[in-house]
Design a protein around this motif. Structure first.
Motif, PDB file in Angstrom:
ATOM      1  N   TRP A 356      22.182  -7.034  -5.008  1.00  0.00           N
ATOM      2  CA  TRP A 356      22.506  -7.756  -3.765  1.00  0.00           C
ATOM      3  C   TRP A 356      21.907  -7.047  -2.549  1.00  0.00           C
ATOM      4  N   PHE A 357      22.155  -5.752  -2.431  1.00  0.00           N
ATOM      5  CA  PHE A 357      21.674  -5.023  -1.263  1.00  0.00           C
ATOM      6  C   PHE A 357      20.154  -4.893  -1.266  1.00  0.00           C
ATOM      7  N   THR A 358      19.572  -4.829  -2.451  1.00  0.00           N
ATOM      8  CA  THR A 358      18.110  -4.775  -2.499  1.00  0.00           C
ATOM      9  C   THR A 358      17.503  -6.059  -1.976  1.00  0.00           C
ATOM     10  N   VAL A 359      18.053  -7.198  -2.385  1.00  0.00           N
ATOM     11  CA  VAL A 359      17.503  -8.479  -1.954  1.00  0.00           C
ATOM     12  C   VAL A 359      17.754  -8.722  -0.466  1.00  0.00           C
ATOM     13  N   PHE A 360      18.970  -8.516  -0.014  1.00  0.00           N
ATOM     14  CA  PHE A 360      19.296  -8.802   1.389  1.00  0.00           C
ATOM     15  C   PHE A 360      18.757  -7.706   2.316  1.00  0.00           C
ATOM     16  N   GLY A 361      19.076  -6.451   1.989  1.00  0.00           N
ATOM     17  CA  GLY A 361      18.582  -5.357   2.833  1.00  0.00           C
ATOM     18  C   GLY A 361      17.085  -5.202   2.741  1.00  0.00           C
ATOM     19  N   GLY A 362      16.530  -5.399   1.532  1.00  0.00           N
ATOM     20  CA  GLY A 362      15.084  -5.289   1.365  1.00  0.00           C
ATOM     21  C   GLY A 362      14.327  -6.339   2.151  1.00  0.00           C
ATOM     22  N   THR A 363      14.896  -7.546   2.242  1.00  0.00           N
ATOM     23  CA  THR A 363      14.264  -8.595   3.046  1.00  0.00           C
ATOM     24  C   THR A 363      14.238  -8.195   4.516  1.00  0.00           C
ATOM     25  N   GLY A 364      15.349  -7.632   4.999  1.00  0.00           N
ATOM     26  CA  GLY A 364      15.391  -7.172   6.385  1.00  0.00           C
ATOM     27  C   GLY A 364      14.404  -6.053   6.647  1.00  0.00           C
ATOM     28  N   LEU A 367      10.861  -7.470   6.816  1.00  0.00           N
ATOM     29  CA  LEU A 367      10.599  -8.167   8.082  1.00  0.00           C
ATOM     30  C   LEU A 367      10.284  -7.177   9.202  1.00  0.00           C
ATOM     31  N   GLU A 368      10.952  -6.021   9.183  1.00  0.00           N
ATOM     32  CA  GLU A 368      10.723  -5.048  10.259  1.00  0.00           C
ATOM     33  C   GLU A 368       9.525  -4.156   9.970  1.00  0.00           C
ATOM     34  N   PHE A 369       9.430  -3.608   8.760  1.00  0.00           N
ATOM     35  CA  PHE A 369       8.391  -2.630   8.444  1.00  0.00           C
ATOM     36  C   PHE A 369       7.022  -3.298   8.298  1.00  0.00           C
ATOM     37  N   VAL A 370       6.983  -4.458   7.673  1.00  0.00           N
ATOM     38  CA  VAL A 370       5.709  -5.127   7.385  1.00  0.00           C
ATOM     39  C   VAL A 370       5.337  -6.131   8.472  1.00  0.00           C
ATOM     40  N   GLN A 371       6.338  -6.910   8.927  1.00  0.00           N
ATOM     41  CA  GLN A 371       6.038  -7.986   9.874  1.00  0.00           C
ATOM     42  C   GLN A 371       6.301  -7.611  11.323  1.00  0.00           C
ATOM     43  N   GLY A 372       6.931  -6.476  11.564  1.00  0.00           N
ATOM     44  CA  GLY A 372       7.101  -5.990  12.930  1.00  0.00           C
ATOM     45  C   GLY A 372       8.242  -6.604  13.716  1.00  0.00           C
ATOM     46  N   LEU A 373       9.192  -7.262  13.073  1.00  0.00           N
ATOM     47  CA  LEU A 373      10.345  -7.842  13.768  1.00  0.00           C
ATOM     48  C   LEU A 373      11.424  -6.783  13.989  1.00  0.00           C
ATOM     49  N   ASN A 374      12.302  -7.026  14.937  1.00  0.00           N
ATOM     50  CA  ASN A 374      13.312  -6.033  15.315  1.00  0.00           C
ATOM     51  C   ASN A 374      14.663  -6.337  14.669  1.00  0.00           C
ATOM     52  N   VAL A 375      14.718  -6.285  13.365  1.00  0.00           N
ATOM     53  CA  VAL A 375      15.964  -6.564  12.657  1.00  0.00           C
ATOM     54  C   VAL A 375      17.012  -5.497  12.970  1.00  0.00           C
ATOM     55  N   SER A 376      16.596  -4.244  13.048  1.00  0.00           N
ATOM     56  CA  SER A 376      17.547  -3.142  13.250  1.00  0.00           C
ATOM     57  C   SER A 376      18.206  -3.174  14.622  1.00  0.00           C
ATOM     58  N   GLU A 377      17.649  -3.944  15.567  1.00  0.00           N
ATOM     59  CA  GLU A 377      18.239  -4.033  16.895  1.00  0.00           C
ATOM     60  C   GLU A 377      19.373  -5.053  16.969  1.00  0.00           C
ATOM     61  N   GLN A 378      19.558  -5.826  15.895  1.00  0.00           N
ATOM     62  CA  GLN A 378      20.636  -6.812  15.878  1.00  0.00           C
ATOM     63  C   GLN A 378      21.969  -6.115  15.608  1.00  0.00           C
ATOM     64  N   SER A 379      23.059  -6.752  16.017  1.00  0.00           N
ATOM     65  CA  SER A 379      24.380  -6.187  15.737  1.00  0.00           C
ATOM     66  C   SER A 379      24.692  -6.329  14.246  1.00  0.00           C
ATOM     67  N   LEU A 380      25.699  -5.600  13.787  1.00  0.00           N
ATOM     68  CA  LEU A 380      26.046  -5.619  12.367  1.00  0.00           C
ATOM     69  C   LEU A 380      26.357  -7.021  11.872  1.00  0.00           C
ATOM     70  N   GLU A 381      27.071  -7.808  12.691  1.00  0.00           N
ATOM     71  CA  GLU A 381      27.485  -9.135  12.223  1.00  0.00           C
ATOM     72  C   GLU A 381      26.410 -10.202  12.371  1.00  0.00           C
ATOM     73  N   THR A 382      25.385  -9.953  13.193  1.00  0.00           N
ATOM     74  CA  THR A 382      24.361 -10.983  13.417  1.00  0.00           C
ATOM     75  C   THR A 382      23.062 -10.724  12.660  1.00  0.00           C
ATOM     76  N   ALA A 383      22.892  -9.521  12.091  1.00  0.00           N
ATOM     77  CA  ALA A 383      21.630  -9.177  11.432  1.00  0.00           C
ATOM     78  C   ALA A 383      21.281 -10.151  10.315  1.00  0.00           C
ATOM     79  N   LEU A 384      22.274 -10.560   9.536  1.00  0.00           N
ATOM     80  CA  LEU A 384      22.022 -11.475   8.428  1.00  0.00           C
ATOM     81  C   LEU A 384      21.491 -12.813   8.922  1.00  0.00           C
ATOM     82  N   PHE A 385      22.068 -13.346   9.980  1.00  0.00           N
ATOM     83  CA  PHE A 385      21.638 -14.644  10.504  1.00  0.00           C
ATOM     84  C   PHE A 385      20.270 -14.534  11.180  1.00  0.00           C
ATOM     85  N   TYR A 386      19.968 -13.380  11.735  1.00  0.00           N
ATOM     86  CA  TYR A 386      18.630 -13.159  12.301  1.00  0.00           C
ATOM     87  C   TYR A 386      17.577 -13.208  11.200  1.00  0.00           C
TER      88      TYR A 386
END
Length: 503
Positions: A356-364, A367-386
C-alpha cells in the motif's frame, strides 16, 4: 444487566471529567499535554524502542516454538469466519484510516525530510519508504498479535472474560479480580479511547479535505465537527446491530473498496517505477530492520527528535491500540492454532501495508522527484488528493477515497465501542447497546476535545502518555502467556507419554 459497574463508572467518570476540562480550559489542557509529551518522548524513547523489538522477537519465537500447535480453543473448535472475511475484519479494525491518511503523506515527508542525510534525493526516497515500512510493518503487527494471542488463549481455552486483566491471571492469580485487575482494565479503556480518537481525528480531517477538493467545502474544525456528528449516528446504528452484521458487512465493503483503490493507483500511476521501488525497499528493509527498530541518535538532537516524533510515537500508538485491536482480533480468531494465528496476523497485514505505502507513497515520490511537482509541500490530509489531481480519473478516485475513509471511520468507531463495552461489562462478548452508545458518544467527544485543544499534536500526546503504563502490562502479559502455554504443553506431553506406554 450483569457488568463490572466499578470499572464502568470509574472509566466513564474520568472520561467525562477529561471532556469537561477540554471544553472549559482547552488551551491549558493543550499546554499540559505538550509538556507531558515532551517528557515521555525524551525520557522513555529508549524503552519504547526496546519493547517494540522485544515484541517482534517474542512473536517470532511463538511461530517456531513447541507451542505453535496449540489451538485457541478446544480441540474440536472450528474457526468462526473463513480466512478472507477474517483478514478483512482484522484489517479494517487495525489501520484503515491511517493507511489513507499517511499513504502518501508519510513516505513523501520522509523523502523530503529524512531521519538522516539530505532530503529529496534517491537515497532519501528509499530511506523514507523503508522507515514507513518499519512503522507499519512487522513491529506493529507483532504488538497486536501478542496481545490478541493472550486474550484469545484465556478466553477460548480457559473461558476467561475478554479483559486485559484476565491475561495476567497466570502471574497475579485471584488478585486480578481486585483493585489491581480493575486498574489494569481502566488503563486499557483509556489507551483504547485515546488510540482510536487519534484515528477518528485523522479521518474527519481527511474527509473534510476530500470534500474541500470535490465540492469546495471549507476545511476547518466546524466542518469536521459536523462530519463527526453525522458519522457518530452511522456507527452507533452499526454498533447496535452486532458484530456479525454491522462490523462484518462493513469490513467486507472496506476491503473491496481498498482493493479497487489500490489497483487503480497501481495501474494509473508509474507502475514499473512502483514495482522497482517495492523490490528495492524490500531488500533495504530486510537488511536494516533491526538497526532501524533500535535507532535513537544520542549524539544528534535533530535526528533524535525525528525518531521520537515518528518511530517512538508509532510504537506508543500501536501499544495504545492493543486493547482495541487485540480484543477484536481475539474475538474473531477462535479455532486457529497459535502458529497459524501469529503468521497470519504478523505477515499478511505487514505485506499489505508495504504494498500500500509503496504504491501510494511511491506515486507521490515519483511526481516530485521525476516530474518536479511539490507533493511534499501539501498538508498531511491533502497530499493524497493532490496526487489524485495529477492522475487520470482523479475526481473518481477522490470520491472513492472519501467513501472508503467514511466506512473505515464507521468500522473503527463501531469496533471501538464494542471493545470498550466489553472492557467495562466484565468482558461480555455482546455488550448491551446502551453501554456501546455511551462509549460512542464519549469517544467522539474526547476526539473533538483533543482536536480543539491541540490538533494532531494533542491526539499524539494522549496516545504517548496513555500507552506508557499499558506497555508494562503487556510485558507482564508475555510472561504469563509463556507460563500458561508451558503448563499446557507439559500436560499434553505427559498424556502422550502415558498413551505410548499403555500401547
Amino acid at each position: 444487566m450483569l457488568m463490572d459497574r466499578s470499572v464502568f463508572k470509574i472509566s466513564v467518570g474520568i472520561a467525562a471529567l477529561f471532556v469537561l476540562i477540554g471544553v472549559l480550559i482547552p488551551e491549558q489542557l493543550g499546554n499540559a499535554m505538550g509538556v507531558a509529551q515532551a517528557f515521555v518522548l525524551e525520557t522513555f524513547g529508549w524503552f519504547y524502542q526496546l519493547v517494540a523489538t522485544f515484541f517482534l522477537l517474542f512473536a517470532a519465537f511463538m511461530i517456531f516454538s513447541k507451542y505453535g500447535k496449540i489451538k485457541l480453543g478446544k480441540k474440536d473448535d472450528k474457526p468462526e469466519y473463513n480466512r478472507p472475511t477474517w483478514f478483512a475484519m482484522l484489517f479494517s479494525a487495525g489501520m484503515g484510516i491511517g493507511l489513507l491518511f499517511y499513504g502518501v503523506s508519510e513516505p513523501i515527508s520522509h523523502f523530503s525530510a529524512p531521519p538522516l542525510g539530505e532530503g529529496s534525493t534517491e537515497q532519501s526516497a528509499i530511506l523514507g519508504m523503508r522507515y514507513t515500512w518499519l512503522h507499519w510493518g512487522l513491529h506493529a503487527w507483532a504488538i497486536y498479535a501478542i496481545v490478541a494471542l493472550a486474550l484469545a488463549y484465556q478466553k477460548f481455552k480457559n473461558n476467561a472474560p475478554g479483559l486485559m486483566s484476565a491475561t495476567l491471571r497466570p502471574v497475579l492469580g485471584e488478585k486480578v479480580k481486585g483493585p489491581i485487575g480493575k486498574t489494569v482494565d481502566v488503563v486499557a479503556v483509556f489507551a483504547t479511547l485515546f488510540g482510536v480518537a487519534a484515528s477518528l481525528g485523522l479521518g474527519s480531517q481527511q474527509i473534510n479535505a476530500g470534500l474541500e477538493y470535490l465540492v469546495g467545502i471549507p476545511n476547518n474544525f466546524t466542518v469536521q465537527f459536523i462530519i463527526m456528528a453525522v458519522i457518530t449516528v452511522l456507527f452507533i446504528v452499526s454498533a447496535t446491530t452486532g458484530i456479525s452484521k454491522g462490523i462484518k458487512y462493513l469490513s467486507n465493503i472496506n476491503m473491496s473498496l481498498a482493493v479497487i483503490l489500490f489497483f487503480a493507483l497501481l495501474i494509473l500511476g508509474p507502475t514499473l517505477f512502483l514495482l522497482n521501488m517495492f523490490t528495492t525497499t524490500l531488500g533495504s528493509y530486510v537488511q536494516n530492520v533491526a538497526l532501524m527498530g533500535l535507532r535513537l541518535s544520542p549524539f544528534d538532537a535533530t535526528e533524535a527528535a525525528w525518531t521520537q516524533g515518528w518511530t517512538v510515537f508509532y510504537w506508543a500508538w500501536w501499544i495504545s491500540w492493543t486493547p482495541f485491536v487485540g480484543m477484536f482480533i481475539a474475538r474473531v480468531s477462535k479455532g486457529r492454532t497459535i502458529r497459524e494465528f501469529i503468521i497470519a496476523v504478523l505477515l499478511v497485514p505487514s505485506l499489505v501495508c508495504a504494498l500500500w505505502f509503496t504504491v501510494f507513497g511511491g506515486t507521490g515520490i515519483h511526481l516530485e522527484f521525476v516530474q518536479g511537482l511539490n507533493v511534499s509541500e501539501q498538508s498531511l490530509e491533502t497530499a493524497l488528493f493532490y496526487v489524485y489531481e495529477q492522475l487520470p480519473f482523479g475526481a473518481f478516485l477522490s470520491v472513492l477515497t472519501v467513501a472508503l475513509i467514511t466506512t473505515f471511520f464507521v468500522t473503527s468507531a463501531d469496533s471501538a465501542t464494542f471493545v470498550l463495552g466489553m472492557q467495562t461489562t466484565g468482558g461480555k462478548l455482546n455488550p448491551p447497546n446502551r453501554v456501546k452508545i455511551i462509549w460512542g458518544i464519549i469517544l467522539v467527544a474526547a476526539t473533538l476535545v483533543l482536536m480543539a485543544s491541540g490538533g494532531l499534536a494533542g491526539l499524539q500526546t494522549a496516545i504517548i502518555v496513555s500507552a506508557l503504563p499499558l506497555t508494562f502490562i503487556v510485558l507482564i502479559m508475555c510472561y504469563g502467556l509463556v507460563k500458561e502455554l508451558n503448563k499446557e504443553w507439559k500436560l499434553e506431553h505427559d498424556k502422550e507419554k502415558t498413551v505410548k506406554k499403555a500401547s
